[in-house]
Design a protein around this motif. Structure first.
Motif, short mmCIF file in Angstrom:
data_model
loop_
_atom_site.label_atom_id
_atom_site.label_comp_id
_atom_site.label_asym_id
_atom_site.label_seq_id
_atom_site.Cartn_x
_atom_site.Cartn_y
_atom_site.Cartn_z
N LEU A 245 -5.66 11.16 -14.03
CA LEU A 245 -5.16 11.08 -12.97
C LEU A 245 -4.99 9.31 -13.06
O LEU A 245 -5.79 8.63 -12.94
CB LEU A 245 -5.87 11.47 -11.52
CG LEU A 245 -6.11 12.79 -11.53
CD1 LEU A 245 -6.71 13.34 -10.26
CD2 LEU A 245 -4.81 13.64 -11.56
N HIS A 246 -3.63 9.09 -12.58
CA HIS A 246 -3.34 7.54 -12.44
C HIS A 246 -2.45 7.28 -11.26
O HIS A 246 -1.59 7.93 -10.99
CB HIS A 246 -2.62 7.21 -13.93
CG HIS A 246 -2.24 5.69 -13.77
ND1 HIS A 246 -1.10 5.33 -14.63
CD2 HIS A 246 -2.85 4.67 -13.20
CE1 HIS A 246 -1.01 3.93 -14.43
NE2 HIS A 246 -1.99 3.43 -13.67
N HIS A 247 -3.25 6.20 -10.59
CA HIS A 247 -2.33 5.81 -9.29
C HIS A 247 -2.69 4.49 -8.75
O HIS A 247 -3.59 4.05 -9.36
CB HIS A 247 -2.55 6.76 -7.97
CG HIS A 247 -4.21 6.91 -8.09
ND1 HIS A 247 -4.78 5.78 -7.06
CD2 HIS A 247 -5.13 7.81 -8.46
CE1 HIS A 247 -5.97 6.29 -7.14
NE2 HIS A 247 -6.41 7.34 -7.78
N ASP A 248 -1.71 3.83 -8.23
CA ASP A 248 -1.94 2.49 -7.58
C ASP A 248 -2.89 2.81 -6.33
O ASP A 248 -2.74 3.88 -5.54
CB ASP A 248 -0.69 1.98 -7.20
CG ASP A 248 0.24 1.36 -8.57
OD1 ASP A 248 -0.47 1.38 -9.52
OD2 ASP A 248 1.32 1.14 -8.35
N VAL A 249 -3.72 1.71 -6.15
CA VAL A 249 -4.59 1.80 -4.93
C VAL A 249 -3.99 1.10 -3.89
O VAL A 249 -3.76 -0.07 -3.88
CB VAL A 249 -5.87 1.22 -5.44
CG1 VAL A 249 -6.94 0.92 -4.07
CG2 VAL A 249 -6.54 2.15 -6.48
N HIS A 250 -3.97 1.77 -2.64
CA HIS A 250 -3.23 1.02 -1.54
C HIS A 250 -4.23 1.39 -0.33
O HIS A 250 -5.36 2.10 -0.22
CB HIS A 250 -2.16 1.82 -0.98
CG HIS A 250 -1.04 1.66 -2.04
ND1 HIS A 250 -0.78 2.14 -3.21
CD2 HIS A 250 -0.03 0.72 -1.94
CE1 HIS A 250 0.50 2.00 -3.72
NE2 HIS A 250 0.91 0.78 -3.11
N PHE A 251 -4.31 0.41 0.47
CA PHE A 251 -5.11 0.45 1.97
C PHE A 251 -4.16 0.39 3.07
O PHE A 251 -2.98 -0.21 2.92
CB PHE A 251 -6.27 -0.66 1.90
CG PHE A 251 -5.66 -1.94 1.86
CD1 PHE A 251 -5.77 -2.52 3.01
CD2 PHE A 251 -5.63 -2.58 0.86
CE1 PHE A 251 -5.29 -3.84 3.09
CE2 PHE A 251 -5.09 -3.83 0.69
CZ PHE A 251 -5.00 -4.66 1.91
N LEU A 252 -4.69 0.82 4.25
CA LEU A 252 -3.81 0.70 5.53
C LEU A 252 -4.03 -0.36 6.21
O LEU A 252 -5.25 -1.14 6.47
CB LEU A 252 -4.21 1.90 6.28
CG LEU A 252 -3.45 2.29 7.59
CD1 LEU A 252 -2.00 2.46 7.38
CD2 LEU A 252 -3.89 3.37 8.27
N THR A 253 -3.10 -1.10 6.52
CA THR A 253 -3.37 -1.98 7.78
C THR A 253 -4.06 -1.62 8.82
O THR A 253 -3.81 -0.42 9.55
CB THR A 253 -1.70 -2.64 8.08
OG1 THR A 253 -1.09 -3.12 6.92
CG2 THR A 253 -1.87 -3.92 8.95
#
Length: 353
Positions: A245-253
């Motif tokens: 599984l490959h994905h970019d890492v995001h986070f929430l403001t």
């Protein structure tokens, strides 16, 4: 107080709050877009605070019986030299028990067993949550990092942010004696025992958003990590290319509130954080119990949701900020000696429980 609740999202937080509300006498419907529960998935570390939440849901004993205790781990450099140790015994002394390892499908199955048949409506995505308030006393947005409920509440005012990291993860048929992470320059590789004969692995690389290696995922993983210390090469040798599984890492403001009218957010929908502290599922469980307690204990929904927001917004946003700092630290390319000292100092205070 008793009433009816629509829970949007059948993940960890959604099933946990549904089970807790059902135990408190509420009528609950869970709307889940997927066709069915997941059959495979990587492992989760259930920290003591999350295990206490499962105790409150009546599921702690079953969770302990189906999990395995996390052994001591270590932070290392690519040549295998030690940065710092993760002392699980210290966690037990501080919090009363250690970290339990449980796969995501196993945890979801455990939470689903606490619900009456038909509570979860699979294949039922919700595109507009607000009409559900006509038929329910409360609508719970537990629909993950790209929450439609959050978008309905706030529009695009509080966007996801790219963490500067792209990540890979999966499982291999291999036993490792202990878990831990290895930190290089702008990249890291981690291992966590999941079950007998199964190990979770994950890798992260500082990269532009949308990075996709031209040589393919497994090839780039072997190029980046194949000459690191054992057992990293052995793990990569056993990786199934189809299971990466490959994905970019995001986070929430950070949001100004987790509540809008009779709609409330929990878990990743409210405070999606980088995975560096391993707290995403744990905080969703704690959220769920706090929301159930508030709805069961307050005289009306609005008072209950205000109480939940007071109790959970600041602690979860502090945790998210800590995870973001850990993420930035893990991807530095220069002054890694200073970084290693910072990691050692942070672990000397102990990780969050």
């Amino acid at each position: 107080m008793r009433g009816s609740a629509a829970v949007i999202g059948g993940g960890v937080g959604g099933l946990a709050v549904a089970g807790g509300l059902h135990r408190a006498g509420w009528t609950v419907t869970v709307y889940e877009g997927a066709a069915g529960p997941p059959a495979v998935g990587t492992g989760l570390g259930i920290w003591p605070s999350a295990m206490r939440a499962l105790d409150r849901l009546g599921l702690g004993a079953a969770a302990r019986s189906r999990s395995r205790l996390q052994p001591d781990g270590a932070m290392r450099r690519p040549d295998g030299s030690l940065i710092a140790r993760l002392d699980v015994a210290r966690i037990r002394r501080r919090h009363g028990e250690g970290v339990h390892l449980l796969s995501r499908p196993a945890l979801l199955g455990l939470l689903a067993e606490a619900l009456p048949a038909g509570t979860v409506r699979f294949g039922s995505p919700v595109t507009d949550p607000l009409p559900l308030t006509d038929d329910h006393d409360v609508v719970v947005g537990a629909d993950g990092i790209r929450s439609v409920v959050r978008t309905a509440m706030f529009g695009d005012r509080y966007p996801l942010r790219y963490a500067g990291v792209t990540a890979w993860r999966g499982t291999v048929a291999l036993d490792v004696p202990a878990g831990g992470e290895t930190w290089g320059r702008g990249r890291k590789f981690g291992l966590t025992p999941q079950a007998l004969g199964v190990t979770n692995w994950y890798a992260a690389l500082a990269a532009p958003e949308g990075y996709r290696p031209p040589e393919g995922d497994l090839a780039v993983l072997r190029r980046l990590f194949g000459d690191w210390h054992d057992p990293v090469p052995a793990v990569l040798d056993r990786v199934d290319p189809g299971g990466v599984l490959h994905h970019d890492v995001h986070f929430l403001t950070a949001l100004p509130s987790y509540v809008g009218g009779r709609v409330v957010l929990l878990g990743d929908a409210a405070h999606a954080m980088t995975p560096d502290l391993g707290q995403g599922a744990c905080q969703a469980l704690v959220d769920a119990v706090a929301l159930v307690d508030a709805l069961a204990g307050e005289p009306d929904v609005r008072a209950a949701l205000a109480r939940y927001d007071r109790e959970r917004r600041r602690p979860t946003q502090r945790m998210a900020a800590m995870a973001a700092r850990a993420s930035r630290l893990s991807r530095v390319r220069r002054f890694t000696g200073v970084r290693d000292l910072a990691v050692r100092a942070a672990l000397s205070f102990g990780p969050p429980g």
